[in-house]
Design a protein around this motif. Structure first.
Motif, PDB file in Angstrom:
ATOM      1  N   MET A   1       8.662 -30.173   0.188  1.00  0.00           N
ATOM      2  CA  MET A   1       9.804 -31.012   0.552  1.00  0.00           C
ATOM      3  C   MET A   1      10.960 -30.832  -0.432  1.00  0.00           C
ATOM      4  N   ASN A   2      10.665 -30.632  -1.708  1.00  0.00           N
ATOM      5  CA  ASN A   2      11.734 -30.414  -2.678  1.00  0.00           C
ATOM      6  C   ASN A   2      12.490 -29.128  -2.382  1.00  0.00           C
ATOM      7  N   PHE A   3      11.761 -28.083  -1.957  1.00  0.00           N
ATOM      8  CA  PHE A   3      12.441 -26.841  -1.598  1.00  0.00           C
ATOM      9  C   PHE A   3      13.301 -27.043  -0.354  1.00  0.00           C
ATOM     10  N   ILE A   4      12.775 -27.772   0.630  1.00  0.00           N
ATOM     11  CA  ILE A   4      13.554 -28.035   1.849  1.00  0.00           C
ATOM     12  C   ILE A   4      14.837 -28.782   1.516  1.00  0.00           C
ATOM     13  N   VAL A   5      14.738 -29.780   0.644  1.00  0.00           N
ATOM     14  CA  VAL A   5      15.918 -30.561   0.276  1.00  0.00           C
ATOM     15  C   VAL A   5      16.949 -29.674  -0.421  1.00  0.00           C
ATOM     16  N   ASP A   6      16.486 -28.805  -1.320  1.00  0.00           N
ATOM     17  CA  ASP A   6      17.415 -27.905  -2.010  1.00  0.00           C
ATOM     18  C   ASP A   6      18.093 -26.960  -1.017  1.00  0.00           C
ATOM     19  N   ARG A   7      17.313 -26.439  -0.070  1.00  0.00           N
ATOM     20  CA  ARG A   7      17.851 -25.473   0.895  1.00  0.00           C
ATOM     21  C   ARG A   7      18.795 -26.147   1.898  1.00  0.00           C
ATOM     22  N   GLN A   8      18.473 -27.361   2.300  1.00  0.00           N
ATOM     23  CA  GLN A   8      19.223 -28.030   3.373  1.00  0.00           C
ATOM     24  C   GLN A   8      20.142 -29.128   2.850  1.00  0.00           C
ATOM     25  N   ARG A   9      20.622 -29.001   1.620  1.00  0.00           N
ATOM     26  CA  ARG A   9      21.473 -30.055   1.055  1.00  0.00           C
ATOM     27  C   ARG A   9      22.720 -30.295   1.908  1.00  0.00           C
ATOM     28  N   GLU A  10      23.302 -29.225   2.436  1.00  0.00           N
ATOM     29  CA  GLU A  10      24.505 -29.380   3.265  1.00  0.00           C
ATOM     30  C   GLU A  10      24.208 -30.183   4.519  1.00  0.00           C
ATOM     31  N   PHE A  11      23.006 -30.042   5.059  1.00  0.00           N
ATOM     32  CA  PHE A  11      22.628 -30.852   6.231  1.00  0.00           C
ATOM     33  C   PHE A  11      22.617 -32.324   5.868  1.00  0.00           C
ATOM     34  N   PHE A  12      22.025 -32.665   4.728  1.00  0.00           N
ATOM     35  CA  PHE A  12      21.968 -34.070   4.320  1.00  0.00           C
ATOM     36  C   PHE A  12      23.362 -34.617   4.039  1.00  0.00           C
ATOM     37  N   GLU A  13      24.262 -33.753   3.587  1.00  0.00           N
ATOM     38  CA  GLU A  13      25.617 -34.201   3.258  1.00  0.00           C
ATOM     39  C   GLU A  13      26.513 -34.279   4.492  1.00  0.00           C
ATOM     40  N   LYS A  14      26.435 -33.248   5.384  1.00  0.00           N
ATOM     41  CA  LYS A  14      27.432 -33.109   6.443  1.00  0.00           C
ATOM     42  C   LYS A  14      26.882 -33.202   7.866  1.00  0.00           C
ATOM     43  N   GLY A  15      25.582 -33.093   8.057  1.00  0.00           N
ATOM     44  CA  GLY A  15      25.051 -33.224   9.413  1.00  0.00           C
ATOM     45  C   GLY A  15      24.427 -31.950   9.949  1.00  0.00           C
ATOM     46  N   ILE A  16      23.980 -32.023  11.208  1.00  0.00           N
ATOM     47  CA  ILE A  16      23.171 -30.965  11.794  1.00  0.00           C
ATOM     48  C   ILE A  16      23.928 -29.647  11.961  1.00  0.00           C
ATOM     49  N   ASP A  17      25.244 -29.691  12.080  1.00  0.00           N
ATOM     50  CA  ASP A  17      26.010 -28.452  12.212  1.00  0.00           C
ATOM     51  C   ASP A  17      25.850 -27.556  10.995  1.00  0.00           C
ATOM     52  N   HIS A  18      25.412 -28.127   9.878  1.00  0.00           N
ATOM     53  CA  HIS A  18      25.279 -27.367   8.633  1.00  0.00           C
ATOM     54  C   HIS A  18      23.812 -27.100   8.285  1.00  0.00           C
ATOM     55  N   LEU A  19      22.926 -27.269   9.263  1.00  0.00           N
ATOM     56  CA  LEU A  19      21.511 -26.958   9.044  1.00  0.00           C
ATOM     57  C   LEU A  19      21.333 -25.444   8.944  1.00  0.00           C
TER      58      LEU A  19
END
Length: 485
Positions: A353-371
C-alpha cells in the motif's frame, strides 16, 4: 538378462512445498472478516495461543494487584497438564485465558425475503382454489431473479400438467382430474402480472414496460402507444421515422421516449435475495501534514501471544512421554509460526500500500484523471516479492482513502502511451471519455473518431476500436443514439 527384484539407491531433487507455506499464502489472501474468523478458530484449537487483553497492553498492575490476581487464579486453577495432553480445545473454550473470545462473535445478519417469498405472500391473500394455487406455484418456479418469466406459456402449461400427473400417480387413485388448459394458464399469468412490483411476470422488456405504464394508468399516453405499436423503432431512437408515422414532431417523440427512463427494466431486482455485503477496509490512507500515511485497520483482530502458563508446563518435559513431547512441540511451533505469519502479513500489506500511495499520489491529490497505470509485476519488483504474493495481498482487500472506499485492485490497470513518453491509465482514459460525453452538446454528440482526435490533441494515442470498447464498458450508447433533437 538377470530377472527378479532389485534395490537401487539414487539422489534426486524434488520440489516440495511446506504445508505452512500454503497456510501463509491463505492468510495473505484472506480479507479482514475472514481473517478474524480464522484467528478465533486458531485460539480454540491451539492451547498455546491466548488473547492479549487491552488491559495487558495499557495498564501496568501493582504488586498488590498481582498478588490478588494470583490468589484468585490459584483458587480457580484448572488441571493444566490434563488439559494440555487432551488437546485443550473444548475445555479451554471457557477458561480465563480465552473467555474474551466471545467478545469477537460477529452478529449474523437476518435474511431478507426474496422475490418469490414476496410474491407468494401476496398470492396467499387472494382467494384461489387449490387448482389455481398449484398453477400459481408453477409460475413462481419459472420467474427469474429479474422478475421475468424464464419459460414460455406452453412450457409452463406442460410442466403444470406433469405435476398433476405426478399427484395422481402418488395417490394411487384414478382422480380423473382434468388437465390444465391454455386459457387457465393465460388467466393465471394475468393474476401474477397484477402483483407487486409492477412489471413482474413479463415475457420481454416491451411487456414489462407496458405493465408498468398500465399500473400507472397511463394507457392513453403517447409513450404507451409507442411501446405497444413501435417498440423496435423506439429503442433504435428513430425519432424522425416515428414522428412521420404518428404525425408528430421528432422532438415530441423524443420527449415521450424520455419517460421510459423512469421505469424499471428489471423490477424483480428490487427484492433480490442477495445478502448485503458489509465491507470493512483492511487499510486506511490518511493525509497528515501534507503527507499520505498508511495504517492497518486491524484493531478488530484478536491479538495473539504464547500462553505463559503453557510455556511453563512445556519446559518440564521430564513429565511427559515421547508422544506427549511431540504433541507439545508441534503445538508450540504452530503457535509461534501463526504469530510470525500474522506479522508478516501486516508488513507485506503495508509495503504494497505504501508503494501504491507513492505511485498514485497525483490521484489522491487531483482525482481519477491522474491515475497512473500500474501492474502487479511493477509492485512485486519494487518490494522484492513474487507477483503472485502481491496478487494475494490485493485480492478482495479494501482501503479507506480521502477519495473514498476503494478496492486495492482499483489502482491496477493497463496503460496507453502518450507523446510525452509517459503512460496514461486505462481507468483514467475511461473517466475522461465519460467526462467528454457528459459535457458534449446534446444535439451534436461526439463520435468515436472525434473522441480519438480529442485525445490525440492531448498527446494520448488511442485507437477508435479502443474508444468503442471503453464506451461499451461504460454503458454509453453510440453517438447516433445519444443525439437530442
Amino acid at each position: 538378462m538377470k530377472g527378479g527384484m532389485q534395490q537401487h539407491q539414487s539422489m534426486r531433487q524434488e520440489l516440495r512445498i511446506n504445508p505452512r507455506l500454503y497456510q501463509a499464502m491463505d492468510l495473505l489472501y484472506m480479507p479482514l472478516l475472514d481473517l478474524q474468523q480464522h484467528l478465533k478458530q486458531e485460539l480454540l484449537s491451539n492451547p498455546f495461543l491466548e488473547l492479549i487483553e487491552p488491559e495487558d497492553e495499557e495498564d501496568t498492575p501493582t504488586a498488590a494487584d498481582k498478588q490478588a490476581e494470583q490468589e484468585k487464579a490459584d483458587q480457580d486453577e484448572p488441571d493444566w497438564e490434563n488439559i494440555l495432553l487432551d488437546d485443550g480445545a473444548e475445555k479451554l473454550a471457557g477458561s480465563p485465558d480465552l473467555s474474551a473470545v466471545a467478545d469477537y462473535v460477529e452478529p449474523t445478519p437476518v435474511e431478507t425475503k426474496d422475490l418469490i417469498d414476496h410474491l407468494r405472500e401476496q398470492l396467499q391473500m387472494l382467494v384461489l382454489t387449490p387448482r389455481q394455487q398449484l398453477l400459481a406455484e408453477e409460475f413462481l418456479g419459472n420467474i427469474g431473479e429479474d422478475g421475468y418469466l424464464q419459460h414460455s406459456i406452453e412450457e409452463i402449461l406442460k410442466g403444470a400438467n406433469q405435476l398433476l400427473e405426478e399427484h395422481e400417480a402418488e395417490s394411487e387413485l384414478d382422480l380423473n382430474v382434468p388437465a390444465f388448459t391454455a386459457a387457465e394458464v393465460e388467466q393465471m399469468l394475468r393474476v401474477i402480472q397484477q402483483l407487486d412490483p409492477p412489471g413482474i411476470g413479463a415475457r420481454n422488456l416491451r411487456e414489462c414496460l407496458m405493465l408498468q405504464l398500465e399500473h400507472q394508468k397511463r394507457t392513453d399516453t403517447l409513450v404507451y402507444r409507442l411501446v405497444k405499436e413501435a417498440f423496435e423503432d423506439l429503442i433504435a431512437h428513430r425519432w424522425s421515422d416515428l414522428g412521420k408515422r404518428f404525425g408528430l414532431a421528432p422532438e415530441e417523440v423524443q420527449r415521450a421516449a424520455d419517460e421510459l427512463a423512469r421505469l424499471d427494466p428489471k423490477p424483480g431486482l428490487q427484492h433480490s435475495a442477495a445478502n448485503d455485503a458489509y465491507i470493512i477496509p483492511d487499510l486506511i490512507v490518511d493525509k497528515i501534514d501534507d503527507k499520505y500515511l498508511v495504517f492497518l485497520n486491524d484493531s478488530g483482530l484478536p491479538r495473539l501471544r504464547i500462553s505463559k502458563t503453557y510455556q511453563e508446563i512445556a519446559r518440564d518435559k521430564k513429565k511427559y512421554d515421547s508422544e506427549s513431547k511431540e504433541f507439545i512441540n508441534q503445538r508450540l511451533n504452530s503457535a509461534n509460526w501463526m504469530i510470525q505469519a500474522i506479522e508478516q502479513r501486516r508488513q507485506t500489506m503495508l509495503k504494497v500500500m505504501n508503494f501504491i500511495v507513492d505511485r498514485q499520489r497525483e490521484f489522491f491529490e487531483k482525482g481519477i484523471d491522474h491515475l497512473k497505470p500500474l501492474t502487479l509485476r511493477e509492485v512485486a519488483d519494487v518490494i522484492s516479492m513474487h507477483e503472485s504474493t502481491v496478487s494475494r495481498v490485493t485480492n478482495e482487500k479494501y482501503v479507506q482513502t480521502p477519495r473514498g472506499l476503494l478496492p486495492l485492485k482499483f489502482f491496477f490497470s493497463s496503460g496507453l502511451t502518450t507523446t510525452t513518453g509517459e503512460d496514461a491509465s486505462a481507468r483514467s482514459i475511461k473517466s475522461q471519455i465519460q467526462k467528454l460525453v457528459d459535457d458534449e452538446p446534446p444535439k451534436n454528440p461526439l463520435t468515436d473518431q472525434q473522441i480519438v482526435e480529442l485525445f490525440d490533441r492531448k498527446g494520448v494515442k488511442i485507437a477508435r476500436r479502443t474508444v468503442a470498447k471503453y464506451r461499451d464498458q461504460l454503458g454509453i450508447l453510440p453517438a447516433r443514439m445519444r443525439k437530442r433533437l
